[in-house]
Design an enzyme around this catalytic site. Structure first.
Site, PDB file in Angstrom:
ATOM      1  N   ARG A 119       0.837  -1.208   0.000  1.00  0.00           N
ATOM      2  CA  ARG A 119       0.000   0.000   0.000  1.00  0.00           C
ATOM      3  C   ARG A 119       0.868   1.254   0.000  1.00  0.00           C
ATOM      4  O   ARG A 119       0.564   2.240   0.662  1.00  0.00           O
ATOM      5  CB  ARG A 119      -0.943   0.007   1.207  1.00  0.00           C
ATOM      6  CG  ARG A 119      -1.856  -1.205   1.285  1.00  0.00           C
ATOM      7  CD  ARG A 119      -2.831  -1.269   0.113  1.00  0.00           C
ATOM      8  NE  ARG A 119      -3.692  -2.438   0.257  1.00  0.00           N
ATOM      9  CZ  ARG A 119      -3.398  -3.650  -0.214  1.00  0.00           C
ATOM     10  NH1 ARG A 119      -2.280  -3.839  -0.899  1.00  0.00           N
ATOM     11  NH2 ARG A 119      -4.221  -4.662  -0.037  1.00  0.00           N
ATOM     12  N   GLU A 168      -5.666   3.230   5.714  1.00  0.00           N
ATOM     13  CA  GLU A 168      -5.370   3.229   4.280  1.00  0.00           C
ATOM     14  C   GLU A 168      -5.757   4.562   3.645  1.00  0.00           C
ATOM     15  O   GLU A 168      -4.998   5.119   2.854  1.00  0.00           O
ATOM     16  CB  GLU A 168      -6.095   2.073   3.575  1.00  0.00           C
ATOM     17  CG  GLU A 168      -5.447   0.723   3.763  1.00  0.00           C
ATOM     18  CD  GLU A 168      -5.947  -0.304   2.753  1.00  0.00           C
ATOM     19  OE1 GLU A 168      -6.323   0.106   1.645  1.00  0.00           O
ATOM     20  OE2 GLU A 168      -5.961  -1.493   3.085  1.00  0.00           O
ATOM     21  N   SER A 174     -11.673  -1.147   2.912  1.00  0.00           N
ATOM     22  CA  SER A 174     -10.842  -1.430   4.081  1.00  0.00           C
ATOM     23  C   SER A 174     -10.213  -0.145   4.597  1.00  0.00           C
ATOM     24  O   SER A 174      -9.495   0.528   3.871  1.00  0.00           O
ATOM     25  CB  SER A 174      -9.739  -2.428   3.709  1.00  0.00           C
ATOM     26  OG  SER A 174     -10.300  -3.666   3.317  1.00  0.00           O
TER      27      SER A 174
END
Length: 346
Positions: A168, A338, A241
């Site tokens: 990520r 995130e 998420s």
């Protein structure tokens, strides 16, 4: 005014972020051609401070209003730059919806992106976050990222190595105010190397009575799983998420699994690290289905923060901090969001 630019002062952003948060920007500039970027960036309201780039709004939490202008690249062209019997080079503009690109490549006979089906957002955001799901990350298939460099005012082409992809993560994320991604080129195979052993894909295919799946059928299985596990942002505001799975040293992971044998772990960046399931830890702390006013956690998945209607970004951020603190206290592990938080620090 350049016809490729559309200026919207005092722009409402509720419909432009998947959390459905009420926010506004002093100026929104829609750009239908990357050639118009220099002119857009020269506008006084844009040049005053680094602009916020807005794609599908699926990886943002507006904990406050953005103070700078907001730019949105709207061009949605996809084309094949070259191909043979083995692979193809596909170019997609930053404004292309990500899922639309996945389905287009499958229809054209290319493979590789099937496990990334139904991820919200745009192509331009994909390399920034190095989006991933079900054992696949987009960085594996990126050949080149075209980006406008705000430091020198020119377009640059970064190959995969220069993108410095991580979990990520990417050079674009680590230098957030330097580049604007305008297009991405993907090298995709024609012969599938399917990944079926991650997070129930094999079980879903079995439920579909498919024993020798095509890449398109794997995508359909992923779509079915995601629709079952993740709420539709059009119905219940969310950004997918919310927390990243933390990566810890292998020795720490081993100690944790001795205390908590059910804790799922995966290989980290290398053999010396392990990735832990943030969802399992959050659920074990009792957060799945929690609700405080209109800010809550999805009943179907502990990683997903949801807006039940009129939660503010500040309320969602406060809830996220409470969740992270409880995981830290119980497991001694820090978890991070995130989405990019706008208007507040994590």
């Amino acid at each position: 005014m350049n016809p490729s630019l559309r200026l919207i002062p005092n722009a409402a952003l509720r419909e432009r972020n998947t959390f459905g948060i009420d926010a506004s920007a002093p100026l929104l500039v829609e750009i239908s051609s990357s050639e118009a970027l220099p002119e857009a960036l020269a506008l006084p309201a844009v040049s005053a401070s680094p602009p916020l780039l807005l794609g599908g709004g699926s990886n943002l939490l507006f904990a406050g209003n953005p103070e700078s202008a907001v730019l949105a690249l709207t061009s949605r062209t996809i084309r094949i730059l070259g191909q043979d019997d083995v692979r193809g080079l596909i170019r997609a503009d930053a404004g292309v919806p990500w899922h639309a690109l996945v389905m287009w490549t499958l229809q054209q006979g290319f493979c590789g992106l099937e496990n990334l089906a139904l991820i919200p957002g745009t192509v331009g955001a994909a390399p920034i976050q190095n989006i991933g799901a079900y054992g696949t990350e987009v960085g594996e298939f990126v050949q080149t990222v075209e980006a406008f460099d705000l430091a020198d005012g020119n377009l640059h082409w970064l190959d995969r190595a220069s993108c410095a992809f991580g979990y990520r993560d990417s050079v674009f994320k680590r230098e957030p105010d330097r580049r604007i991604v305008t297009a991405v080129e993907f090298m995709l195979p024609r012969r599938p190397a399917l990944r079926l052993d991650y997070a129930g894909i094999g079980d879903e295919l079995a439920a579909m009575d498919i024993r020798s799946p095509s890449a398109a059928q794997v995508a359909e299985a992923v779509i079915r799983i995601r629709r079952r596990k993740l709420p539709d942002p059009a119905v219940l505001g969310n950004a997918g998420s919310f927390f990243k799975n933390p990566i810890v040293p292998a020795v720490q992971a081993q100690a944790l699994t001795q205390q908590h044998p059910a804790l799922p772990t995966f290989r980290g960046n290398d053999d010396s690290s392990r990735k832990l399931s943030a969802a399992w830890m959050i659920e074990t702390c009792g957060w799945r289905g929690f609700r405080d006013g209109d800010a809550g956690v999805a009943q179907s998945h502990a990683l997903v923060l949801v807006n039940h209607g009129h939660a503010s970004g500040a309320q969602l951020l406060a809830l996220a901090r409470r969740i992270a603190e409880s995981v830290q206290q119980r497991f001694g592990v820090a978890i991070e969001p995130e989405p990019k938080v706008i208007g507040a620090s994590w």
